[in-house]
Design a protein around this motif. Structure first.
Motif, mmCIF file in Angstrom:
data_model
loop_
_atom_site.group_PDB
_atom_site.id
_atom_site.type_symbol
_atom_site.label_atom_id
_atom_site.label_comp_id
_atom_site.label_asym_id
_atom_site.label_seq_id
_atom_site.Cartn_x
_atom_site.Cartn_y
_atom_site.Cartn_z
ATOM 1 N N PRO A 110 0.831 -1.200 0.000
ATOM 2 C CA PRO A 110 0.000 0.000 0.000
ATOM 3 C C PRO A 110 0.867 1.253 0.000
ATOM 4 O O PRO A 110 0.757 2.108 0.869
ATOM 5 C CB PRO A 110 -0.808 -0.134 1.304
ATOM 6 C CG PRO A 110 0.060 -0.943 2.192
ATOM 7 C CD PRO A 110 0.839 -1.872 1.307
ATOM 8 N N LEU A 111 1.734 1.336 -0.986
ATOM 9 C CA LEU A 111 2.652 2.463 -1.121
ATOM 10 C C LEU A 111 2.499 2.988 -2.543
ATOM 11 O O LEU A 111 1.752 2.432 -3.342
ATOM 12 C CB LEU A 111 4.094 1.988 -0.906
ATOM 13 C CG LEU A 111 4.412 1.206 0.373
ATOM 14 C CD1 LEU A 111 5.832 0.671 0.319
ATOM 15 C CD2 LEU A 111 4.241 2.104 1.586
ATOM 16 N N TYR B 18 11.277 -0.787 -3.747
ATOM 17 C CA TYR B 18 11.314 -1.429 -2.421
ATOM 18 C C TYR B 18 12.511 -2.357 -2.237
ATOM 19 O O TYR B 18 13.243 -2.258 -1.250
ATOM 20 C CB TYR B 18 10.014 -2.213 -2.200
ATOM 21 C CG TYR B 18 9.851 -2.745 -0.804
ATOM 22 C CD1 TYR B 18 9.270 -1.973 0.185
ATOM 23 C CD2 TYR B 18 10.298 -4.019 -0.462
ATOM 24 C CE1 TYR B 18 9.128 -2.450 1.473
ATOM 25 C CE2 TYR B 18 10.161 -4.499 0.831
ATOM 26 C CZ TYR B 18 9.574 -3.717 1.791
ATOM 27 O OH TYR B 18 9.438 -4.186 3.069
ATOM 28 N N LEU C 268 -2.387 0.573 -5.103
ATOM 29 C CA LEU C 268 -3.674 -0.110 -4.922
ATOM 30 C C LEU C 268 -4.728 0.426 -5.879
ATOM 31 O O LEU C 268 -5.785 -0.173 -6.055
ATOM 32 C CB LEU C 268 -4.170 0.042 -3.483
ATOM 33 C CG LEU C 268 -3.224 -0.496 -2.406
ATOM 34 C CD1 LEU C 268 -3.834 -0.336 -1.034
ATOM 35 C CD2 LEU C 268 -2.883 -1.945 -2.670
ATOM 36 N N VAL D 277 6.667 -1.654 5.537
ATOM 37 C CA VAL D 277 5.344 -2.000 4.998
ATOM 38 C C VAL D 277 4.254 -2.021 6.068
ATOM 39 O O VAL D 277 3.249 -1.329 5.964
ATOM 40 C CB VAL D 277 5.370 -3.368 4.285
ATOM 41 C CG1 VAL D 277 3.982 -3.734 3.816
ATOM 42 C CG2 VAL D 277 6.312 -3.324 3.109
ATOM 43 N N ARG E 46 3.296 1.262 7.727
ATOM 44 C CA ARG E 46 2.646 2.121 6.729
ATOM 45 C C ARG E 46 1.228 1.640 6.465
ATOM 46 O O ARG E 46 0.286 2.430 6.387
ATOM 47 C CB ARG E 46 3.445 2.121 5.417
ATOM 48 C CG ARG E 46 4.810 2.767 5.521
ATOM 49 C CD ARG E 46 4.718 4.272 5.663
ATOM 50 N NE ARG E 46 4.142 4.916 4.497
ATOM 51 C CZ ARG E 46 4.833 5.330 3.459
ATOM 52 N NH1 ARG E 46 6.134 5.169 3.427
ATOM 53 N NH2 ARG E 46 4.229 5.917 2.453
ATOM 54 N N ALA E 47 1.076 0.333 6.332
ATOM 55 C CA ALA E 47 -0.244 -0.211 6.013
ATOM 56 C C ALA E 47 -1.212 -0.028 7.177
ATOM 57 O O ALA E 47 -2.408 0.167 6.976
ATOM 58 C CB ALA E 47 -0.133 -1.686 5.646
ATOM 59 N N ARG F 226 -8.297 2.894 0.644
ATOM 60 C CA ARG F 226 -7.095 2.444 1.327
ATOM 61 C C ARG F 226 -5.870 3.097 0.712
ATOM 62 O O ARG F 226 -4.928 2.427 0.329
ATOM 63 C CB ARG F 226 -7.007 0.931 1.261
ATOM 64 C CG ARG F 226 -8.244 0.276 1.838
ATOM 65 C CD ARG F 226 -7.971 -1.172 2.109
ATOM 66 N NE ARG F 226 -7.376 -1.834 0.948
ATOM 67 C CZ ARG F 226 -6.686 -2.951 1.028
ATOM 68 N NH1 ARG F 226 -6.481 -3.494 2.178
ATOM 69 N NH2 ARG F 226 -6.198 -3.520 -0.064
ATOM 70 N N VAL G 285 -2.598 4.936 0.895
ATOM 71 C CA VAL G 285 -1.547 5.305 1.827
ATOM 72 C C VAL G 285 -0.322 5.644 1.000
ATOM 73 O O VAL G 285 -0.049 5.001 0.005
ATOM 74 C CB VAL G 285 -1.216 4.143 2.785
ATOM 75 C CG1 VAL G 285 -0.197 4.589 3.804
ATOM 76 C CG2 VAL G 285 -2.461 3.643 3.459
#
Ligand SMILES: Nc1ncnc2c1ncn2[C@@H]1O[C@H](COP(=O)(O)OP(=O)(O)OP(=O)(O)O)[C@@H](O)[C@H]1O
Ligand SMILES: [Mg+2]
Lengths: 251, 286
Positions: free
Chosen positions: A98-99, A107, A146, B187, B190-191, B283, B285
């Motif tokens: 979710p970036l 990454y 996403l 991750v 952040r999530a 969602r 982010v």
């Protein structure tokens, strides 16, 4: 010799359950090898031996050898971080973080210690180019991954792996969440990537194996039943069980 | 189905009376408190540190400062320990240990605040006085006690937020060669960010509303704090300490203090809600 990955007498237990039985297989470099077989026969388990993702599972026991370029990777001396950099994995369901798009692709490099944005930028570009996403996404590198379509997400996941310049790409049913058109395009992408990478793909879809793979392994109940050039496995199987499966007499 | 309708009607009356009770209390507090703010002048009331009810001086700035200082202090302490705990319990501890510890942590929330205050006075306050100086009753003491008190709230919401992160993110990260710790920081946090932020805001809401324990350990001095070792009085303490003998304007000024608290806590809760809604909706982010 000359195989990229070779397993010798590979056995794997989940607790008391024996999921792999004496698997002996050699995967050749720079081509696509498919692993097929009915549900639950151990395809994913075998694939996850190649980057030791099974280590995450509690109570798993592995015996035998898995050689990467002739070196056993099952021993305690193996650096898992380095191994997974060399052997990348693409999952069944696209799993972008979710970036942002940029942070997803960079990454792996950031994990391996590269933090200078100036050095990440060209890699992100080339990795997105390698999967045909660059033109679509070059102006949207900061949007959340996403928000992409499933196909774009799966391509992004492939870019994310390609960015760390692995030697092997493991793909566990990479198209099962995609529609037929997207599936066709991902298959084209796999064929293109096979020039540079050793690709191992698990698939339920025998046509897919026939379309992309140079060699095919057929598994049943944890055993490697047959392995050889794809054409031979499909048209001229040596084992009765393979014949039954490829002609559709199994589930 | 006459009985069903009767039960429905009774439940409706019960629900309505509960809601109207709350509404009445709100109206009452505002009706008692707002006029004095207008009479004294909002600037004077909120920005003056001069609180001398017998002389008709009503400035609550030192209490606002006191409340903010202990709340921020509590949030810092609460966040550090809660996040650490939540991360260890969800990522590194054996599942059996985590399953045993989570209810134990939630049990901490059931301990009455006077007990926390008492333990603070008996152990923490002398410790601060002897090792760091000052009166011991201080911003620091109140922050630590409040930080521990809000730990269960923040920890248990943060655990839920971390557990809600799909396992596929963890697998994807590990498969790229990341360590567990890199996976957590790059991750997972952040999530789970919006859930964690909501947890912290809710914790701050609890801290700023807490009274008993704070009265016992904060020292209740009427001045803006200049250091962590200074004693302070919070908005809640001010009401509790003076309501016994207040009358007239003084009583109204205490209600006005209550109005101030009410508004601050409502803002905090709204913020927490907004943050967690954003998670539920989109969602997005990063
Ligand atoms: N973590 C686990 N713990 C216990 N048993 C497992 C675990 N993972 C897989 N198994 C079992 O091992 C066997 C092989 O599983 P695996 O996932 O490798 O099959 P697969 O061929 O990939 O199946 P599918 O086509 O459904 O993905 C199955 O019987 C499965 O139930
Ligand atoms: Mg599988």
């Amino acid at each position: 010799m000359g195989s990229k990955i070779q397993t010798q007498g590979l056995d794997l237990h989940y607790g008391k359950f024996r999921a792999l039985l004496d698997v002996n297989l050699s995967i050749q470099p720079r081509m696509i090898t498919a692993i097929i077989g009915p549900s639950g026969c151990g395809k994913s388990t075998l694939l996850r031996c190649f980057n030791r993702m099974n280590d995450l599972v509690k109570g798993v026991r592995v015996a035998g050898r898995v050689l990467l370029d002739g070196v056993d990777i099952l021993g305690p001396a193996t650096s898992l971080s380095l191994l997974r950099r060399r052997v990348g994995m693409v999952f069944q369901r696209p799993n972008p973080f979710p970036l942002s798009v940029f942070d997803n692709v960079s990454y792996g490099l950031r994990v391996h210690g590269e933090t200078h944005r100036s050095r990440l930028v060209p890699v992100v570009e080339s990795s997105l180019q390698a999967t045909g996403l660059w033109e679509e996404l070059k102006d949207r590198l900061d949007t959340s991954a996403l928000d992409l379509s499933p196909e774009q997400q799966q391509r992004l996941c492939i870019s994310r792996v390609v960015a760390v310049q692995p030697e092997v790409l493991l793909m566990d049913e990479p198209c099962s969440a995609l529609d037929p058109i997207a599936t066709g395009r991902i298959e084209d992408l796999m064929r293109a990537l096979a020039d540079q990478y050793t690709i191992v793909i698990v698939t339920h879809n025998m046509q897919q194996a026939a379309r992309v793979a140079a060699e095919t392994a057929f598994m049943l109940l944890g055993e490697l039943v047959e392995f050889g050039p794809t054409l031979g496995v499909f048209e001229n199987p040596k084992d009765q069980r393979t014949e039954d499966y490829v002609s559709g007499r199994y589930g | 189905m006459k009985r069903d309708r009767l039960i429905g009607a009774i439940l409706l009356v019960v629900a309505l009376s509960a809601i109207s009770g709350l509404a009445l209390i709100t109206v009452f507090i505002f009706r008692e408190g707002v006029p004095i703010i207008l009479r004294v002048g909002a600037g004077q009331f909120f920005l003056s540190t001069d609180w001398e009810p017998s002389l008709g001086h009503f400035g609550i700035l030192s209490m606002i400062g006191g409340s903010l200082a202990v709340t921020v202090g509590a949030a810092v302490i609460g966040v550090v320990f809660s996040l650490g705990l939540a991360i260890v319990l969800t990522q590194f501890a054996p599942p059996a240990l985590a399953a045993a510890l989570k209810p134990a942590i939630e049990l901490l929330a059931g301990i009455p605040s006077v007990v926390y205050g008492f333990v603070g006075v008996v152990t923490l306050v002398p410790l601060i006085r002897h090792s760091l100086g000052g009166p011991g009753l201080s911003v620091l003491a109140a922050s630590i006690v409040l930080g521990i008190m809000i730990l269960p709230t923040i920890t248990s919401i943060a655990i839920d937020a971390l557990q809600a992160v799909p396992r596929s993110y963890v697998e994807g990260s590990i498969a790229l060669g990341a360590t567990r710790w890199q996976t957590v920081t790059m991750v997972l946090l952040r999530a789970a960010r919006s859930g964690i932020v909501a947890a912290v805001i809710l914790g701050m809401g609890r801290a700023i509303g807490e009274t008993m324990a704070v009265i016992m350990v904060a020292g209740n001095a009427l001045a803006l704090p200049h250091s962590l070792l200074d004693p302070v009085r919070t908005l809640t303490s001010n009401i509790a300490l003076e309501m016994g003998y207040a009358s007239g304007d003084h009583r109204q000024a205490l209600f006005a203090t209550g109005v101030t608290l009410f508004v601050i806590i409502t803002l905090l809760n709204t913020a927490a809600l907004a943050v967690s809604r954003r998670r539920a909706g989109r969602r997005r982010v990063g």
